[in-house]
Write an enzyme that holds these catalytic residues in place. Structure first.
Site, PDB file in Angstrom:
ATOM      1  N   ASP A   1      64.437  29.367  34.501  1.00 49.32           N
ATOM      2  CA  ASP A   1      64.567  28.168  35.201  1.00 49.32           C
ATOM      3  C   ASP A   1      64.412  26.862  34.494  1.00 49.32           C
ATOM      4  O   ASP A   1      63.902  26.945  33.373  1.00 49.32           O
ATOM      5  CB  ASP A   1      64.141  28.058  36.578  1.00 49.32           C
ATOM      6  CG  ASP A   1      62.742  28.377  36.651  1.00 49.32           C
ATOM      7  OD1 ASP A   1      62.125  28.350  35.425  1.00 49.32           O
ATOM      8  OD2 ASP A   1      62.011  28.975  37.699  1.00 49.32           O
TER       9      ASP A   1
ATOM     10  N   ASN B   1      55.727  30.975  48.411  1.00 46.36           N
ATOM     11  CA  ASN B   1      56.597  31.253  49.516  1.00 46.36           C
ATOM     12  C   ASN B   1      57.450  32.645  49.127  1.00 46.36           C
ATOM     13  O   ASN B   1      58.356  33.253  49.616  1.00 46.36           O
ATOM     14  CB  ASN B   1      57.325  30.258  49.948  1.00 46.36           C
ATOM     15  CG  ASN B   1      58.294  29.709  48.683  1.00 46.36           C
ATOM     16  OD1 ASN B   1      58.292  30.212  47.549  1.00 46.36           O
ATOM     17  ND2 ASN B   1      59.056  29.067  48.820  1.00 46.36           N
TER      18      ASN B   1
ATOM     19  N   HIS C   1      59.052  32.856  46.062  1.00 49.94           N
ATOM     20  CA  HIS C   1      60.183  32.776  45.259  1.00 49.94           C
ATOM     21  C   HIS C   1      59.971  33.628  44.057  1.00 49.94           C
ATOM     22  O   HIS C   1      58.854  33.532  43.437  1.00 49.94           O
ATOM     23  CB  HIS C   1      60.639  31.266  45.341  1.00 49.94           C
ATOM     24  CG  HIS C   1      59.609  30.417  44.614  1.00 49.94           C
ATOM     25  ND1 HIS C   1      59.394  29.115  44.963  1.00 49.94           N
ATOM     26  CD2 HIS C   1      59.197  30.586  43.240  1.00 49.94           C
ATOM     27  CE1 HIS C   1      58.754  28.584  43.877  1.00 49.94           C
ATOM     28  NE2 HIS C   1      58.630  29.288  43.132  1.00 49.94           N
TER      29      HIS C   1
ATOM     30  N   GLU D   1      64.658  30.511  46.258  1.00 43.17           N
ATOM     31  CA  GLU D   1      63.940  30.315  47.485  1.00 43.17           C
ATOM     32  C   GLU D   1      64.189  30.984  48.707  1.00 43.17           C
ATOM     33  O   GLU D   1      65.176  31.579  48.492  1.00 43.17           O
ATOM     34  CB  GLU D   1      64.088  28.534  47.761  1.00 43.17           C
ATOM     35  CG  GLU D   1      63.625  27.758  46.601  1.00 43.17           C
ATOM     36  CD  GLU D   1      62.132  27.416  46.628  1.00 43.17           C
ATOM     37  OE1 GLU D   1      61.363  28.399  47.053  1.00 43.17           O
ATOM     38  OE2 GLU D   1      61.809  26.468  46.214  1.00 43.17           O
TER      39      GLU D   1
HETATM   40  C1  GLP Z   1      57.604  27.806  39.964  1.00 38.54           C
HETATM   41  C2  GLP Z   1      58.312  28.636  39.057  1.00 38.54           C
HETATM   42  C3  GLP Z   1      58.702  29.853  39.094  1.00 38.54           C
HETATM   43  C4  GLP Z   1      56.877  30.515  39.120  1.00 38.54           C
HETATM   44  C5  GLP Z   1      56.503  29.984  40.272  1.00 38.54           C
HETATM   45  C6  GLP Z   1      54.994  30.341  40.395  1.00 38.54           C
HETATM   46  O1  GLP Z   1      58.019  26.887  40.778  1.00 38.54           O
HETATM   47  N1  GLP Z   1      60.062  28.035  38.996  1.00 38.54           N
HETATM   48  O2  GLP Z   1      59.156  30.604  38.039  1.00 38.54           O
HETATM   49  O3  GLP Z   1      56.948  31.880  38.760  1.00 38.54           O
HETATM   50  O4  GLP Z   1      56.541  28.816  40.769  1.00 38.54           O
HETATM   51  O5  GLP Z   1      54.155  29.349  39.754  1.00 38.54           O
HETATM   52  P1  GLP Z   1      52.529  29.612  39.379  1.00 38.54           P
HETATM   53  O6  GLP Z   1      52.547  30.536  38.449  1.00 38.54           O
HETATM   54  O7  GLP Z   1      52.145  28.192  38.947  1.00 38.54           O
HETATM   55  O8  GLP Z   1      51.821  29.824  40.650  1.00 38.54           O
END
Ligand code: GLP
Length: 244
Positions: free
Chosen positions: A67, A136, A138, A143
């Protein structure tokens, strides 16, 4: 689904890097699907260290990221392109022309999504897809919603995601409201999936994702349908899951 219990974040990072390193050693010209966020940072540190020690060679590796924020140029320190450069690409011998992320600055979002799907197709699909998971549930920026969206597309970020990602920005107003993300179908098309989850604040949602009903309300739950998923989670993240 294989679930590996890591003692803590350092252990999770080492195990994750070992799995990625094994993929590169077994298939030096593999395609890695890569993730950003705080979860994979430690794994990338290990990969860089092993590269510096001469144990890993990235010269034939191709990467496609999950992403990218919409509206952030790659030079912006919060863009995922910048993140990848800082944490991995700039520190190993990867060919930058074979590292792909959606372009957050493209005007025509539909064309950009088609272009990105075509890149993934043209490199032969993903051998190993690394995934973090949002609070959440995702994956990528898919989402929670009413259906599983298949393809790469531009999405509105959930309020909870904007709040969670606020910590990387000077203020909440600066957090982009939209992002490009590969779709659930694109993720499931990867030959192997490696989900990494750390911390007790994700313990409840991880338990739902691994053992609850498969529902778009918990996007990561769709991984139960994939035939080759490895989960590496630390003890805190597994604290709500009854694992033997
Ligand atoms: C972000 C990214 C995801 C990531 C997730 C968790 O928003 N778009 O690809 O896996 O949220 O992030 P973190 O590892 O900082 O908890």
């Amino acid at each position: 689904m294989r679930i590996y219990r890591a003692k803590d974040y350092a252990d999770l990072s080492r195990k994750t890097a070992q799995i990625i390193a094994a993929q590169i050693i077994m298939k030096p010209d593999c395609v890695l699907g890569l993730a950003t966020g705080s979860s994979p940072v430690g794994a990338y540190e290990n990969l860089v260290k092993w590269y510096e020690e001469g144990a890993l060679d990235f010269s034939a590796v191709t990467t496609v990221n999950l992403d990218e924020y919409r509206g952030l140029p790659r030079e912006n320190a919060q863009s995922y392109d910048y993140f990848m450069q800082e944490h991995l690409f700039g520190k190993v011998n990867i060919d930058r022309s074979r590292t792909f992320l959606p372009d957050g600055m493209t005007q025509d979002d539909e064309q950009e999504c088609r272009r990105y799907e075509e890149i993934i197709r043209s490199v032969g699909g993903v051998d190993l897809q690394l995934l973090g998971m949002g609070h959440n549930g995702h994956i990528g920026f898919n989402e929670p919603g009413s259906c599983f969206e298949k393809k790469t597309r531009c999405v509105d970020l959930a309020e909870s995601t904007i709040r969670a990602n606020r910590r990387f920005f000077a203020s909440e107003e600066e957090v982009p409201r939209q992002a490009y993300t590969v779709g659930i179908g694109t993720i499931l098309a990867a030959r192997r999936i490696l989900l990494i989850v750390s911390g007790k604040e994700k313990a409840g949602i991880l338990n739902q994702a691994l053992f609850g009903p498969i529902t778009p309300e918990v996007p990561a739950s769709i991984l139960q349908f994939h035939g080759d998923v490895t989960v590496v989670a630390d003890e805190a993240a597994l604290s709500c899951s009854e694992l033997k």
